[in-house]
Design a protein around this motif. Structure first.
Motif, PDB file in Angstrom:
ATOM      1  N   GLU A   1      67.290 -21.213  36.902  1.00  0.00           N
ATOM      2  CA  GLU A   1      66.382 -21.330  35.769  1.00  0.00           C
ATOM      3  C   GLU A   1      65.271 -20.287  35.891  1.00  0.00           C
ATOM      4  OE1 GLU A   1      64.043 -25.086  35.937  1.00  0.00           O
ATOM      5  OE2 GLU A   1      65.219 -25.472  37.740  1.00  0.00           O
ATOM      6  N   ARG A   2      64.703 -19.925  34.750  1.00  0.00           N
ATOM      7  CA  ARG A   2      63.603 -18.950  34.744  1.00  0.00           C
ATOM      8  C   ARG A   2      62.348 -19.540  35.354  1.00  0.00           C
ATOM      9  NH1 ARG A   2      62.571 -16.117  29.139  1.00  0.00           N
ATOM     10  NH2 ARG A   2      60.878 -15.320  30.386  1.00  0.00           N
TER      11      ARG A   2
ATOM     12  N   ASN B   1      60.649 -18.301  38.511  1.00  0.00           N
ATOM     13  CA  ASN B   1      61.138 -16.952  38.759  1.00  0.00           C
ATOM     14  C   ASN B   1      60.384 -15.900  37.960  1.00  0.00           C
ATOM     15  OD1 ASN B   1      63.367 -16.723  40.663  1.00  0.00           O
ATOM     16  ND2 ASN B   1      64.417 -18.167  39.333  1.00  0.00           N
ATOM     17  N   TYR B   2      59.215 -16.227  37.448  1.00  0.00           N
ATOM     18  CA  TYR B   2      58.489 -15.326  36.557  1.00  0.00           C
ATOM     19  C   TYR B   2      58.147 -13.977  37.178  1.00  0.00           C
ATOM     20  CZ  TYR B   2      58.002 -19.481  33.727  1.00  0.00           C
ATOM     21  OH  TYR B   2      58.262 -20.596  32.988  1.00  0.00           O
TER      22      TYR B   2
ATOM     23  N   PHE C   1      61.735 -11.150  37.606  1.00  0.00           N
ATOM     24  CA  PHE C   1      62.750 -10.960  36.581  1.00  0.00           C
ATOM     25  C   PHE C   1      63.570  -9.699  36.847  1.00  0.00           C
ATOM     26  CE2 PHE C   1      62.169 -14.458  34.176  1.00  0.00           C
ATOM     27  CZ  PHE C   1      60.977 -14.564  33.470  1.00  0.00           C
TER      28      PHE C   1
ATOM     29  N   GLU D   1      69.411  -9.655  32.867  1.00  0.00           N
ATOM     30  CA  GLU D   1      70.281 -10.832  32.868  1.00  0.00           C
ATOM     31  C   GLU D   1      71.636 -10.534  33.486  1.00  0.00           C
ATOM     32  OE1 GLU D   1      70.246 -12.674  28.981  1.00  0.00           O
ATOM     33  OE2 GLU D   1      68.074 -12.879  29.047  1.00  0.00           O
TER      34      GLU D   1
ATOM     35  N   GLY E   1      68.124 -21.600  30.653  1.00  0.00           N
ATOM     36  CA  GLY E   1      68.893 -20.971  31.720  1.00  0.00           C
ATOM     37  C   GLY E   1      70.377 -20.927  31.406  1.00  0.00           C
TER      38      GLY E   1
ATOM     39  N   ARG F   1      70.888 -18.134  28.787  1.00  0.00           N
ATOM     40  CA  ARG F   1      70.610 -16.788  29.313  1.00  0.00           C
ATOM     41  C   ARG F   1      71.580 -16.341  30.406  1.00  0.00           C
ATOM     42  NH1 ARG F   1      65.475 -14.444  28.564  1.00  0.00           N
ATOM     43  NH2 ARG F   1      64.082 -15.770  27.356  1.00  0.00           N
ATOM     44  N   TYR F   2      71.902 -17.256  31.342  1.00  0.00           N
ATOM     45  CA  TYR F   2      72.571 -16.822  32.568  1.00  0.00           C
ATOM     46  C   TYR F   2      73.953 -17.427  32.821  1.00  0.00           C
ATOM     47  CZ  TYR F   2      67.644 -15.818  33.206  1.00  0.00           C
ATOM     48  OH  TYR F   2      66.350 -15.400  33.009  1.00  0.00           O
TER      49      TYR F   2
END
Length: 177
Positions: free
Chosen positions: A66-67, A70-71, A74, A77, A107, A110-111
């Motif tokens: 998840e983001r 993890n800010y 980055f 992706e 998440g 995005r991933y």
């Protein structure tokens, strides 16, 4: 599911205490790794492998993607997806089992979506039913109470009935033999 490791070198100080507390209260236990975007997937997998005795777990290994958290690290992706694949490959080589991918809706979109068809998904979607159809576990609350645990815990449900859940646990135990 108890947090065990994070990134390439972090081990949760409470992992062993939480594991023993859950087992002493007859709670089924799984262990997860929080995936850091700034570290290689292989190094992160080695951290989990070094610190988690999978033969003592009731569930397959879990990777949390998840983001949130993890800010500061980055990456593109596509790079993140590649490192997730590297992590999963290392875990599968070591344990001969596919890990569960935990993620929230953002998440997932995005991933995960479109690249990880063969993996079980544990989706966090508070207050509403998951849109993704391929989930095995659904985290629906962050404010639960469980006998034997003094603080609030996340609440989850399994995608099936009680017989399906028992079969799931038994199949996992048999796969470790």
């Amino acid at each position: 599911f108890i947090k065990a490791t994070e990134g390439a070198d972090f081990v949760d100080k409470k992992y062993k205490t939480n594991y023993l507390g859950a087992k002493n209260n007859k709670i089924l236990v799984g262990a997860y790794h929080f995936f850091r975007f700034g570290s290689s997937g292989k190094e992160q997998a080695q951290n989990y492998i070094k610190n988690v005795a999978i033969e003592r777990l009731d569930f397959p290994p879990v990777v949390d993607v998840e983001r949130h958290g993890n800010y500061l690290s980055f990456s593109k992706e596509s790079q993140i997806r590649e490192e997730i694949k590297n992590y999963l490959n290392e875990i599968e080589k070591q344990y001969n089992i596919k890990p569960i991918i935990y993620t929230n809706v953002d998440g997932y979109k995005r991933y995960i979506e479109g690249d990880f068809y063969n993996y079980e998904i544990w989706i966090c979607r508070i207050c509403s039913y998951p849109e993704a159809s391929n989930w095995s576990f659904w985290q629906y609350s962050h404010k639960g109470k469980v006998k034997g645990i003094d603080t609030e815990v996340d609440l989850n449900t399994f995608n099936g009935d009680s017989a399906d859940f028992i079969n799931y646990i038994e199949e996992y135990k048999e796969s470790k033999v």
